[in-house]
Scaffold this motif. Sequence first.
Motif, PDB file in Angstrom:
ATOM      1  N   LYS A 151     -13.912 -13.199  50.783  1.00  0.00           N
ATOM      2  CA  LYS A 151     -13.512 -13.701  51.875  1.00  0.00           C
ATOM      3  C   LYS A 151     -13.387 -12.876  53.192  1.00  0.00           C
ATOM      4  CE  LYS A 151      -8.858 -16.073  53.159  1.00  0.00           C
ATOM      5  NZ  LYS A 151      -7.543 -16.327  52.535  1.00  0.00           N
ATOM      6  N   VAL A 152     -13.298 -11.707  52.768  1.00  0.00           N
ATOM      7  CA  VAL A 152     -13.386 -10.538  53.974  1.00  0.00           C
ATOM      8  C   VAL A 152     -14.667 -10.589  54.565  1.00  0.00           C
ATOM      9  CG1 VAL A 152     -13.204  -8.138  54.428  1.00  0.00           C
ATOM     10  CG2 VAL A 152     -11.575  -9.101  52.987  1.00  0.00           C
ATOM     11  N   MET A 153     -15.831 -10.475  53.532  1.00  0.00           N
ATOM     12  CA  MET A 153     -17.183 -10.393  54.139  1.00  0.00           C
ATOM     13  C   MET A 153     -17.738 -11.700  54.936  1.00  0.00           C
ATOM     14  SD  MET A 153     -18.892  -8.245  50.976  1.00  0.00           S
ATOM     15  CE  MET A 153     -20.557  -8.325  52.126  1.00  0.00           C
ATOM     16  N   SER A 154     -17.237 -12.837  54.471  1.00  0.00           N
ATOM     17  CA  SER A 154     -17.497 -14.215  55.202  1.00  0.00           C
ATOM     18  C   SER A 154     -17.178 -14.222  56.868  1.00  0.00           C
ATOM     19  CB  SER A 154     -16.800 -15.235  54.442  1.00  0.00           C
ATOM     20  OG  SER A 154     -15.412 -15.249  54.735  1.00  0.00           O
ATOM     21  N   LEU A 155     -16.383 -13.042  57.203  1.00  0.00           N
ATOM     22  CA  LEU A 155     -15.920 -13.062  58.519  1.00  0.00           C
ATOM     23  C   LEU A 155     -16.673 -12.009  59.212  1.00  0.00           C
ATOM     24  CD1 LEU A 155     -12.011 -13.152  58.105  1.00  0.00           C
ATOM     25  CD2 LEU A 155     -13.517 -15.348  58.470  1.00  0.00           C
ATOM     26  N   LYS A 156     -17.646 -11.255  58.517  1.00  0.00           N
ATOM     27  CA  LYS A 156     -18.374 -10.314  59.368  1.00  0.00           C
ATOM     28  C   LYS A 156     -19.902 -10.872  59.694  1.00  0.00           C
ATOM     29  CE  LYS A 156     -15.738  -6.597  57.779  1.00  0.00           C
ATOM     30  NZ  LYS A 156     -15.630  -5.045  56.898  1.00  0.00           N
ATOM     31  N   ASP A 157     -20.560  -9.963  60.390  1.00  0.00           N
ATOM     32  CA  ASP A 157     -21.963 -10.498  60.939  1.00  0.00           C
ATOM     33  C   ASP A 157     -22.721  -9.343  60.233  1.00  0.00           C
ATOM     34  OD1 ASP A 157     -24.182 -11.671  61.778  1.00  0.00           O
ATOM     35  OD2 ASP A 157     -23.740 -10.816  63.958  1.00  0.00           O
ATOM     36  N   PHE A 158     -23.634  -9.646  59.251  1.00  0.00           N
ATOM     37  CA  PHE A 158     -24.335  -8.826  58.587  1.00  0.00           C
ATOM     38  C   PHE A 158     -25.950  -8.994  58.969  1.00  0.00           C
ATOM     39  CE2 PHE A 158     -21.166  -8.916  55.516  1.00  0.00           C
ATOM     40  CZ  PHE A 158     -20.684  -7.674  55.549  1.00  0.00           C
ATOM     41  N   LYS A 159     -26.795  -7.945  59.364  1.00  0.00           N
ATOM     42  CA  LYS A 159     -28.124  -8.418  59.718  1.00  0.00           C
ATOM     43  C   LYS A 159     -29.083  -8.208  58.673  1.00  0.00           C
ATOM     44  CE  LYS A 159     -26.754  -8.161  64.065  1.00  0.00           C
ATOM     45  NZ  LYS A 159     -26.550  -9.485  64.692  1.00  0.00           N
ATOM     46  N   THR A 160     -28.672  -7.550  57.641  1.00  0.00           N
ATOM     47  CA  THR A 160     -29.724  -7.511  56.377  1.00  0.00           C
ATOM     48  C   THR A 160     -28.846  -7.783  54.975  1.00  0.00           C
ATOM     49  OG1 THR A 160     -29.710  -5.025  55.962  1.00  0.00           O
ATOM     50  CG2 THR A 160     -31.135  -5.922  57.641  1.00  0.00           C
ATOM     51  N   LEU A 161     -29.578  -7.789  54.037  1.00  0.00           N
ATOM     52  CA  LEU A 161     -28.963  -8.121  52.818  1.00  0.00           C
ATOM     53  C   LEU A 161     -28.367  -6.598  52.146  1.00  0.00           C
ATOM     54  CD1 LEU A 161     -28.003  -9.653  50.060  1.00  0.00           C
ATOM     55  CD2 LEU A 161     -30.390  -9.065  49.310  1.00  0.00           C
ATOM     56  N   ASN A 162     -29.231  -5.506  52.621  1.00  0.00           N
ATOM     57  CA  ASN A 162     -28.996  -4.342  52.130  1.00  0.00           C
ATOM     58  C   ASN A 162     -27.569  -3.795  52.825  1.00  0.00           C
ATOM     59  OD1 ASN A 162     -31.324  -4.023  50.510  1.00  0.00           O
ATOM     60  ND2 ASN A 162     -32.438  -2.920  52.102  1.00  0.00           N
ATOM     61  N   GLU A 163     -27.423  -4.197  54.102  1.00  0.00           N
ATOM     62  CA  GLU A 163     -26.158  -3.987  54.878  1.00  0.00           C
ATOM     63  C   GLU A 163     -24.973  -4.584  54.196  1.00  0.00           C
ATOM     64  OE1 GLU A 163     -24.335  -4.823  59.187  1.00  0.00           O
ATOM     65  OE2 GLU A 163     -26.441  -4.944  59.061  1.00  0.00           O
ATOM     66  N   ALA A 164     -25.154  -6.017  53.676  1.00  0.00           N
ATOM     67  CA  ALA A 164     -24.142  -6.562  53.100  1.00  0.00           C
ATOM     68  C   ALA A 164     -23.760  -5.836  51.747  1.00  0.00           C
ATOM     69  CB  ALA A 164     -24.399  -8.026  53.013  1.00  0.00           C
ATOM     70  N   LEU A 165     -24.829  -5.508  51.122  1.00  0.00           N
ATOM     71  CA  LEU A 165     -24.748  -4.660  49.557  1.00  0.00           C
ATOM     72  C   LEU A 165     -23.810  -3.625  49.768  1.00  0.00           C
ATOM     73  CD1 LEU A 165     -25.232  -4.572  46.567  1.00  0.00           C
ATOM     74  CD2 LEU A 165     -27.440  -3.892  47.448  1.00  0.00           C
ATOM     75  N   LYS A 166     -24.160  -2.853  50.798  1.00  0.00           N
ATOM     76  CA  LYS A 166     -23.679  -1.514  51.065  1.00  0.00           C
ATOM     77  C   LYS A 166     -22.043  -2.033  51.321  1.00  0.00           C
ATOM     78  CE  LYS A 166     -23.195   2.570  54.049  1.00  0.00           C
ATOM     79  NZ  LYS A 166     -23.832   3.174  55.446  1.00  0.00           N
ATOM     80  N   GLU A 167     -21.626  -2.887  51.946  1.00  0.00           N
ATOM     81  CA  GLU A 167     -20.405  -3.276  52.551  1.00  0.00           C
ATOM     82  C   GLU A 167     -19.569  -3.564  51.112  1.00  0.00           C
ATOM     83  OE1 GLU A 167     -17.152  -4.447  55.179  1.00  0.00           O
ATOM     84  OE2 GLU A 167     -18.993  -3.008  55.637  1.00  0.00           O
ATOM     85  N   ALA A 168     -20.182  -4.448  50.353  1.00  0.00           N
ATOM     86  CA  ALA A 168     -19.667  -4.783  49.196  1.00  0.00           C
ATOM     87  C   ALA A 168     -19.309  -3.892  48.173  1.00  0.00           C
ATOM     88  CB  ALA A 168     -20.524  -6.188  48.519  1.00  0.00           C
ATOM     89  N   LYS A 169     -20.309  -2.942  47.992  1.00  0.00           N
ATOM     90  CA  LYS A 169     -19.935  -1.845  46.985  1.00  0.00           C
ATOM     91  C   LYS A 169     -18.990  -1.012  47.346  1.00  0.00           C
ATOM     92  CE  LYS A 169     -23.601   0.435  45.262  1.00  0.00           C
ATOM     93  NZ  LYS A 169     -24.945   0.991  44.937  1.00  0.00           N
ATOM     94  N   GLU A 170     -18.912  -0.632  48.775  1.00  0.00           N
ATOM     95  CA  GLU A 170     -17.718   0.258  49.230  1.00  0.00           C
ATOM     96  C   GLU A 170     -16.486  -0.587  49.079  1.00  0.00           C
ATOM     97  OE1 GLU A 170     -18.704   0.567  53.238  1.00  0.00           O
ATOM     98  OE2 GLU A 170     -20.224   2.387  53.007  1.00  0.00           O
ATOM     99  N   ASN A 171     -16.274  -1.758  49.171  1.00  0.00           N
ATOM    100  CA  ASN A 171     -15.103  -2.907  48.956  1.00  0.00           C
ATOM    101  C   ASN A 171     -14.779  -2.705  47.530  1.00  0.00           C
ATOM    102  OD1 ASN A 171     -14.696  -3.446  51.662  1.00  0.00           O
ATOM    103  ND2 ASN A 171     -15.768  -5.317  51.380  1.00  0.00           N
ATOM    104  N   GLU A 172     -15.695  -2.685  46.774  1.00  0.00           N
ATOM    105  CA  GLU A 172     -15.604  -2.700  45.166  1.00  0.00           C
ATOM    106  C   GLU A 172     -14.884  -1.097  44.677  1.00  0.00           C
ATOM    107  OE1 GLU A 172     -18.049  -4.728  41.978  1.00  0.00           O
ATOM    108  OE2 GLU A 172     -19.067  -2.460  42.218  1.00  0.00           O
ATOM    109  N   THR A 173     -15.720  -0.190  45.343  1.00  0.00           N
ATOM    110  CA  THR A 173     -14.995   1.296  44.845  1.00  0.00           C
ATOM    111  C   THR A 173     -13.982   1.399  45.256  1.00  0.00           C
ATOM    112  OG1 THR A 173     -17.301   2.107  45.377  1.00  0.00           O
ATOM    113  CG2 THR A 173     -15.614   3.532  45.448  1.00  0.00           C
TER     114      THR A 173
END
Length: 281
Positions: free
Chosen positions: A166-188
């Motif tokens: 839900k949090v990430m659906s409101l953001k604008d990511f340019k690449t999959l790697n950028e989205a993956l990094k954000e998701a891993k940080e949230n998970e941590t």
Amino acid sequence: MPLSQSQTRDSANATGETLVGVPGQQLLRMTQFDPDSDEWPYWKKRLKNHLFLTKVPDAMQSSFLLDSLCPKSFTLPCKMCKPKEPMQMPIKELYEMLDAAYQESTFWIAQRIKFFSAKQKADETLVQFASELRSKVEHCDFPEDEQEKSLIAVFVMGMKDAVTRKVMSLKDFKTLNEALKEAKENETKRKELGIGIESESDHEVKKVRKWKGKKGMKGKRDQSHDKDECFRCGKSNHTSNECFFKEKECFNCGQRGHTARMCSNIGNKYVTVERDPYDVL
């Protein structure tokens, strides 16, 4: 320190690889392609990378490719290019020949359906999920400028953590790697705070529990959350005095006047109740 020729030869023998002679140097040959254990598209990419890094001359690339095929695969170009010898063919033609034999036929519509329905499995990490999507998208025939956007959308939609999604659906990511990094940080962060992953099913259970009202209430449910809802059935297209279930027995407690899913006469236990047969409105 660079390996000597004898050390390179010993290393090659240890890994099942052999040396290919190129004028002025010794090159390590790739592990042979075996269609029973290797996927041709990925092995082909490795070969191209190997040819680039080792700077194999163009005139020798066809021979290098043929020498890297297992005996079973080597017979294919030998039979198909008669009366020519396979080493006389340009490497591009050899690629096309092997593509036709080992490249799986794909239908982009079916592949896109599989791609867009992908979900992160319970035992799958975010990195593994992203890698799986990268593999699937190759067969979807997306325009180049749409491929990365599609990867990001499916990655976010398919994540098992409903809160992060839900949090990430409101953001604008340019690449999959950028989205993956954000998701891993949230998970941590969630792990450090002792907050577990909330799946879609967990999220739905919370919504239903809130809907049922306060724990331990007798009779009516708490209507403070939504005054327009009928406390007997939960619908909002009629009043409680007009409700079809006004005189119907609850399958949960046996009392009249409400449905089982709106029943609050269950003490401190939460019970998941299937839809009532009477619930036709």
